[in-house]
Design an enzyme around this catalytic site. Structure first.
Site, PDB file in Angstrom:
ATOM      1  N   GLY A 405       0.783  -1.157   0.133  1.00 52.12           N
ATOM      2  CA  GLY A 405      -0.057  -0.006  -0.052  1.00 52.12           C
ATOM      3  C   GLY A 405       0.861   1.185  -0.126  1.00 52.12           C
ATOM      4  O   GLY A 405       1.986   1.403  -0.391  1.00 52.12           O
ATOM      5  N   SER A 406       0.295   2.336   0.781  1.00 57.17           N
ATOM      6  CA  SER A 406       0.980   3.751   0.427  1.00 57.17           C
ATOM      7  C   SER A 406       2.242   3.779   1.224  1.00 57.17           C
ATOM      8  O   SER A 406       2.609   4.956   0.889  1.00 57.17           O
ATOM      9  CB  SER A 406      -0.165   4.726   0.974  1.00 57.17           C
ATOM     10  OG  SER A 406      -1.419   4.773   0.278  1.00 57.17           O
ATOM     11  N   THR A 407       2.670   3.111   1.765  1.00 55.33           N
ATOM     12  CA  THR A 407       3.982   3.080   2.600  1.00 55.33           C
ATOM     13  C   THR A 407       4.944   3.441   1.288  1.00 55.33           C
ATOM     14  O   THR A 407       6.130   4.224   1.476  1.00 55.33           O
ATOM     15  CB  THR A 407       4.494   2.091   3.210  1.00 55.33           C
ATOM     16  OG1 THR A 407       4.372   0.745   2.463  1.00 55.33           O
ATOM     17  CG2 THR A 407       3.646   1.839   4.505  1.00 55.33           C
ATOM     18  N   LYS A 409       4.945   5.226  -0.978  1.00 56.32           N
ATOM     19  CA  LYS A 409       4.759   6.655  -1.951  1.00 56.32           C
ATOM     20  C   LYS A 409       5.777   7.586  -1.747  1.00 56.32           C
ATOM     21  O   LYS A 409       6.224   8.256  -2.895  1.00 56.32           O
ATOM     22  CB  LYS A 409       3.218   7.372  -1.377  1.00 56.32           C
ATOM     23  CG  LYS A 409       2.180   6.607  -1.833  1.00 56.32           C
ATOM     24  CD  LYS A 409       0.904   7.209  -1.337  1.00 56.32           C
ATOM     25  CE  LYS A 409      -0.606   6.373  -1.681  1.00 56.32           C
ATOM     26  NZ  LYS A 409      -1.595   7.059  -1.212  1.00 56.32           N
TER      27      LYS A 409
END
Length: 711
Positions: A405-407, A409
């Site tokens: 997921g967004s880790t 980004k």
């Protein structure tokens, strides 16, 4: 007259020649007799000894395996001494003599454990029966059959083999089952003797030898040819938690038993290194990785045997030495505390999360790559009892992979800078993206965040900002509402992956353990998958890769190789203290990312805002702001891929977090991965991270206080 003179002259020449020949023969025989005299008188005794003596080199005995300590010098894995009884087989020993020794030894020791008796095969019983009952065995094959075999085209060796085969096959079940318990005990000892190598010590019993057995055998060694009493070692883990679970057991690995010996798949390799078949070696992970260091130096003996094959004397060629010790980078006290934190939070959520069965935390020193903790817990159902047990799954940090997921980004933004599609402070519009023929792509705030810059995108975890970066990398510079997604999906994902690899995402971390995964990197079926990649929803990574990635951001762009071993030390058996340093494992920079330092510092500011800004996605979940924590949250919608049998893969949620502290001088970087929750509403990832940071800094303060008291 002249003829007579010629004849006499010829006779004289012949006589002279004969005399010369006899003289030459006399000289040769004299030399031969003289030489034989020297051999017999001068060297005779030496040659006699040479005939009667044979040298066997090498004959080895095992040395204690090196021990493993944590970073503070606490014993983690050690060797427990145990009494043992061994057997060394001489060249002249017959099976009948081994049977006699086995019968006598069986009266002195117990060899009737379930393990011992279970190891006896049907073939063992057949061979034992043939030796024990030779007359009955001879009758199994008739004289007529033997004559027919000898009259056939078979060689004498093939005839003997066929007779033995028929004899063995004709032994009845009733005859084999007629062995009494004490006879099976004899067989258990005999099979150990029979499997031993010539002149090489072999353990008959090295577990649960009591002092009475040891003393009795020691007193009667003169009646037991080849038998000796000695001391062996058993590998054990010195640290267990409250439930008896061994800390880091899955990472430490296992050592083969003396019965297992060398793994069959590596037999030739180890034998080429001087190992014996029954040597104990590391089978997995740390024990395997550092086998050459931990194994130690065997004692080598030179055996002298007489002409009958009996050993008459032994000389020590080389003294044995215990294996070298390992010092881990991990503080076991901190490791155990992290394990407790994971287990506590998973237990609290299991009731409403059917598929939740595991959790991971990887912690590194971002400056050196030292692994401060590699903790994992897994709930496993015991098929026999039906009860659920909590098992160590630290290994899952490097052997399992998940959508994070967004880790990720932070890597997406830096890749955008590197590829020139955005720059620091670039403003893009976060709004739902509608493409022709597809579902809308949007951020978790379905209405969108409006016009935002890169730091706001990180702070609020904007999906759309990352989608737009990926679109530009794929060649589509502007979003056209309800238009086609016109990107080169392969080129876009190639650029992203290239940049992600610099941080360690999608490549091996290089940890000093075997078997780590690289993650999954499938070919994107469509352009939407390239967009998903940018928010951590396509490729998969291991928790350790995630920790290496955030460490690279924390330290300013250096990808450090994770190290679980800090030092190799010389053994010190005198006072159970650490020996002298043999080798220190120096920090190793795998690569420096090809991005400007100012860009990395800019993303670091974004990570600081994630935790410390009121609008940051981790602000409410991370309460220990005093530690100056920076980080990034992650939520990934993922298919369940665990051990439970399901008709179809249900949608689940992976909750993740990466972070480091203090953000102005990082000394710890962590990843938290909790896969397969039923909902994305929990903050378990943040609560775990918060408590891990708290445990680290409190333990550091405590240890400093203890050091000051000692001073």
């Amino acid at each position: 007259m002249a003829g007579e003179q010629k004849r006499q002259k010829r006779n004289k020449k012949m006589v002279f020649r004969i005399n010369v020949m006899f003289f030459a023969v006399f000289i040769l025989f004299s030399i031969l007799i003289f030489r034989l005299g020297i051999v017999q008188i001068v060297y005779g005794e030496n040659y006699k000894k040479e005939i009667e003596r044979e040298v066997e080199v090498p004959v080895t005995s095992t040395a204690p395996r090196g021990q493993i300590y944590d970073s503070k010098g606490r014993l983690v894995v050690g060797n427990k001494p145990q009494l043992a009884i061994s057997y060394t087989r001489s060249q002249s020993t017959t099976q009948e003599e081994m049977i006699q020794t086995s019968e006598l030894l069986a009266k002195m020791i117990k060899k009737d454990s379930e393990e011992d008796l279970k190891a006896i095969t049907e073939r063992d019983k057949q061979d034992f029966w043939i030796i024990k009952y030779p007359n009955e065995a001879a009758e199994k094959v008739s004289d007529k059959e033997k004559d027919e075999l000898q009259a056939s085209d078979l060689s004498s060796k093939e005839v003997d083999e066929e007779i033995y085969k028929r004899t063995r096959e004709r032994i009845t079940e009733e005859e084999l089952n007629a062995f009494k318990k004490d006879e099976l005990e004899v067989l258990a000892i005999f099979r150990e003797m029979a499997s031993s190598r010539m002149l090489t010590p072999h353990f008959i019993k090295n577990k649960n030898v009591n002092e009475d057995e040891f003393a009795l055998v020691s007193e009667n060694l003169h009646l037991l040819p080849g038998i000796d009493t000695t001391v062996d070692w058993e590998r054990y883990n010195a640290l267990k938690d409250e439930d008896g679970e061994v800390t880091l057991s899955s990472v430490l690995g296992n050592v083969s038993s003396s019965k297992e010996g060398l793994p069959s798949e590596m037999l030739e390799y180890y034998q080429s290194k001087g190992y014996s078949r029954n040597d104990r070696v590391g089978k997995s992970y740390l024990e395997l990785q550092y086998e050459s260091v931990l194994q130690g130096q065997k004692k080598i003996m030179k055996n002298y045997t007489d002409k009958t094959g009996e050993v008459t004397k032994q000389d020590v060629v080389r003294e044995g030495q215990a294996g070298k010790d390992l010092v881990l980078t991990t503080d076991i006290e901190f490791q155990q505390e992290v394990e407790k934190i994971i287990e506590k939070h998973i237990r609290s959520l299991r009731g409403g999360n059917y598929f939740l069965d595991r959790g991971f935390v990887s912690a590194m020193n971002p400056q050196t790559g030292e692994v401060l903790a590699m903790a994992g817990k897994q709930f496993v159902k015991d098929e026999k009892t039906g009860e659920t047990e909590v098992m160590d799954y630290a290994l899952g940090n490097m052997t399992s992979q998940y959508s994070m997921g967004s880790t990720v980004k932070g890597a997406t933004v830096l890749a955008g800078y590197q590829e020139g599609v955005i720059s620091p402070w670039s403003v893009l519009v976060d709004r739902p993206l509608y493409f022709d023929g597809t579902q809308p792509k949007r951020s978790w705030n379905t209405a969108g965040f409006g016009a935002i810059n890169d730091l706001t995108a990180l702070r609020k975890s904007s999906n759309v900002y990352m989608f737009l970066i990926a679109m530009r990398m794929g060649g589509q510079q502007e979003y056209i509402p309800k238009g086609k997604l016109r990107i080169d999906k392969d080129e876009g994902i190639r650029k992203l992956r290239y940049n992600f690899h610099q941080f360690g995402l999608g490549v091996k971390t290089g940890i000093d353990l075997p078997g780590e995964v690289t993650g999954q990197a499938p070919i994107p079926p469509n352009g939407g998958n390239t967009l998903d990649f940018a928010i951590g929803q396509f490729d998969t990574y291991s928790p350790l890769q995630l920790a290496q990635y955030v460490s690279t951001i924390a330290n300013g762009g250096y990808r450090m190789q994770p190290q679980i071993v800090k030092e190799i030390r010389e053994p010190n058996l005198e006072n159970n203290q650490l020996g002298a340093v043999y080798k220190s494992i120096e920090p190793n920079v795998l690569n420096k990312i090809t991005m400007k330092d100012a860009w990395i510092e800019h993303v670091q500011d974004g990570f600081i805002q994630v935790v410390n800004h009121p609008q940051g996605t981790a602000n409410s979940g991370i309460t220990n702001k005093k530690y100056k924590i920076a980080g990034k949250t992650g939520t990934a919608q993922a298919y369940y891929g665990g051990p439970l049998k399901v008709q179809s893969n249900p949608d689940t949620w992976n909750l993740t977090f990466v972070g480091y502290a203090p953000y102005d001088n990082p000394e710890i970087a962590i990843s938290v991965v909790i896969p397969w929750l039923s909902s994305d509403k929990s903050k378990i990832n943040l609560h775990i991270a918060d408590e891990v940071f708290d445990a680290y800094f409190k333990m550091k303060t405590k240890q400093k206080g203890e050091e000051n008291e000692e001073l």
